[in-house]
Design a protein around this motif. Structure first.
Motif, PDB file in Angstrom:
ATOM      1  N   VAL A  71     -46.719 -17.444  16.477  1.00 54.15           N
ATOM      2  CA  VAL A  71     -47.955 -17.891  17.131  1.00 54.15           C
ATOM      3  C   VAL A  71     -49.099 -17.099  16.507  1.00 54.15           C
ATOM      4  N   PHE A  72     -49.937 -17.793  15.769  1.00 54.23           N
ATOM      5  CA  PHE A  72     -51.047 -17.157  15.058  1.00 54.23           C
ATOM      6  C   PHE A  72     -52.315 -17.324  15.896  1.00 54.23           C
ATOM      7  N   CYS A  73     -52.911 -16.214  16.336  1.00 54.47           N
ATOM      8  CA  CYS A  73     -54.072 -16.256  17.227  1.00 54.47           C
ATOM      9  C   CYS A  73     -55.372 -16.081  16.443  1.00 54.47           C
ATOM     10  N   LEU A  74     -56.307 -16.993  16.673  1.00 54.13           N
ATOM     11  CA  LEU A  74     -57.651 -16.895  16.120  1.00 54.13           C
ATOM     12  C   LEU A  74     -58.646 -17.278  17.202  1.00 54.13           C
ATOM     13  N   GLU A  75     -59.699 -16.493  17.333  1.00 50.46           N
ATOM     14  CA  GLU A  75     -60.734 -16.852  18.293  1.00 50.46           C
ATOM     15  C   GLU A  75     -61.505 -18.055  17.764  1.00 50.46           C
TER      16      GLU A  75
ATOM     17  N   VAL B  17     -67.146 -21.241  23.986  1.00 52.75           N
ATOM     18  CA  VAL B  17     -67.851 -22.418  23.449  1.00 52.75           C
ATOM     19  C   VAL B  17     -67.816 -23.560  24.461  1.00 52.75           C
ATOM     20  N   ASN B  18     -67.611 -23.174  25.718  1.00 53.48           N
ATOM     21  CA  ASN B  18     -67.638 -24.144  26.819  1.00 53.48           C
ATOM     22  C   ASN B  18     -66.602 -25.259  26.625  1.00 53.48           C
TER      23      ASN B  18
ATOM     24  N   TYR C 125     -63.406 -27.527  18.632  1.00 51.12           N
ATOM     25  CA  TYR C 125     -61.958 -27.466  18.417  1.00 51.12           C
ATOM     26  C   TYR C 125     -61.563 -28.282  17.184  1.00 51.12           C
ATOM     27  N   LEU C 126     -62.115 -29.490  17.033  1.00 55.09           N
ATOM     28  CA  LEU C 126     -61.761 -30.353  15.909  1.00 55.09           C
ATOM     29  C   LEU C 126     -62.188 -29.737  14.582  1.00 55.09           C
ATOM     30  N   ILE C 127     -63.368 -29.104  14.568  1.00 57.56           N
ATOM     31  CA  ILE C 127     -63.828 -28.420  13.356  1.00 57.56           C
ATOM     32  C   ILE C 127     -62.883 -27.272  13.012  1.00 57.56           C
TER      33      ILE C 127
END
Length: 448
Positions: free
Chosen positions: A111-115, A159-160, A166-168
């Motif tokens: 599981v790779f986490c990125l903000e 980002v509300n 998310y798509l970007i």
């Protein structure tokens, strides 16, 4: 049992995610009681935003010093159908490389986490340093043979819960993973509001992500665990990762191990090799397995198990320890980066020389006296090309010498080794951080 490793950028919410999973899946764990306990334990040092991250820490000292994870944390937590999983927390991509590398190696599912807000920033697109830091970790995961990864886009509340953002981010992440051998990327948006003790899109659907129609992170993990191959049969082989002194019981020194193949049971007679004595000698020792512990963070009485199978990460205690010089106590020796364990009746070789082959196209890379690192069960072992490489069939045959270490590996009845896949890192090129795949031919010198 599956081993789920969480890795990625520092401060991306890795420890918080794993702590939250533990609080949701463990029916015996009460987050309110835990909060009261940690507040009392830390006093003025308590930081509310670290509530779930504290769950992964190893006691008061580490909680007081918390400035992001600096070592791996391995915990056994409930999963489904009375089964357990092992979760592995790792340092951020900008922090200590060796513990992270060890943790990544231990994992079966990544599981790779990125903000999310980081991924949609200009730095992510145009900073070569930023991408290089992330890419090096993805390359290691890929070169360990993994073709799948879960990417958790965290802190979506910042980002509300924007679908467009998310798509970007999803497109950018898939593009980055495409630069490795990872062929299947699952991108999941999540968020944890620590002050409210709520998680979104982790163990259950959330209204905030009404536009997201795919599985939650937990449901995705269930599918990944079911897809894992069956444990490897055959002779016992395990690698040793940590010595742990004075755990919560009276056992004294125990060792965290990962069973690579076969099965380990209490009272098994095993060899551990090589170990290092106080006189700085390399030896092999014989021992009997006294106890096997499912979770080193719990008391031995609560977590003692009779048998552990391939893939499991457990703790072991030893008794009846001896070597060619006589009886030993646990304090008389230390395990080292290259220590492995196997059944006592198996033949094995020990040497500071090993021979391997790589693709012939790397002939200009593996040259005499150049230094490389062997990724040996999650550890980096420095070696150099010891003799001029030779060409055999379509491969490059290399004799390598390790600095201040030795390798030990068991052999099959036909003389072949149980472990042959090598991952090698080029220490001569600091910019590209490349990894190469090799095949072990022998431990010790062997003629072509």
């Amino acid at each position: 049992m599956a081993n789920i490793v969480v890795f990625g950028k520092a401060q991306s919410g890795k420890s918080t995610l794993l702590g939250y999973l533990r609080s949701e899946l463990d029916k015996d764990f009460n987050i309110d009681n835990f909060e009261l306990q940690v507040r009392a334990e830390l006093g003025r040092d308590y930081e509310p935003s670290y509530l779930y991250a504290y769950i992964m820490d190893q006691g008061k000292d580490e909680r007081k010093k918390r400035k992001g994870t600096r070592n791996i944390h391995v915990r056994r937590i409930p999963f489904i159908n009375n089964n357990h999983i092992t979760v592995i927390d790792t340092p951020g991509a900008e922090h200590e490389k060796l513990p992270r590398q060890k943790g990544v190696y231990l994992g079966d599912i990544g599981v790779f986490c990125l903000e999310l807000s980081d991924v949609i920033s200009d730095d992510f697109m145009f900073s070569s340093r930023e991408n290089s830091t992330i890419l090096s970790t993805l390359l290691l995961w890929s070169n360990l043979g993994h073709k799948n990864i879960i990417v958790a886009l965290t802190k979506c509340d910042k980002v509300n819960y924007s679908e467009n953002d998310y798509l970007i981010a999803k497109e950018r992440v898939i593009s980055l993973c495409g630069r490795t051998k990872i062929s299947h990327v699952t991108v999941i948006p999540i968020s944890i509001i620590v002050s409210q003790k709520k998680g979104f899109n982790i163990t259950r659907k959330a209204q905030e992500f009404s536009w997201y129609q795919e599985d939650t992170l937990f449901d995705t993990l269930i599918h990944k665990v079911k897809d894992l191959g069956k444990p490897q049969k055959g002779e016992l082989l395990f690698s040793i990762y940590n010595q742990i002194d004075k755990p919560s019981s009276q056992a004294g020194k125990v060792w965290m191990i990962k069973i690579l193949q076969g099965e380990l049971s209490i009272n098994d007679n095993i060899v551990i090799s090589p170990v290092l004595t106080k006189n700085r000698d390399f030896l092999s020792i014989n021992a009997t397995v006294k106890t096997i512990r499912g979770d080193l963070h719990e008391t031995e009485e609560n977590e003692s198990i009779a048998t552990a199978a391939a893939g499991e990460i457990v703790g072991i205690d030893l008794k009846n320890i001896y070597c060619s010089r006589g009886k030993l106590e646990k304090k008389d020796f230390d395990t080292i980066y290259t220590t492995c364990g196997f059944n006592r009746d198996v033949d094995y070789n020990t040497s500071d020389i090993f021979c391997f082959t790589v693709d012939i196209k790397y002939e200009t890379v593996f040259q005499l006296n150049r230094e490389f690192s062997l990724i040996w069960f999650g550890r980096r072992i420095t070696f150099s090309v010891h003799k001029p490489p030779a060409i055999t069939e379509n491969s490059l045959y290399i004799i390598a010498k390790i600095k201040s270490r030795k390798l030990s590996l068991p052999k099959k009845a036909d003389g072949e080794y149980y472990f042959t896949k090598l991952i090698i890192r080029d220490e001569n090129n600091k910019l590209l951080d490349p990894y190469y795949e090799g095949t072990l031919i022998s431990v010790g010198m062997r003629n072509i």
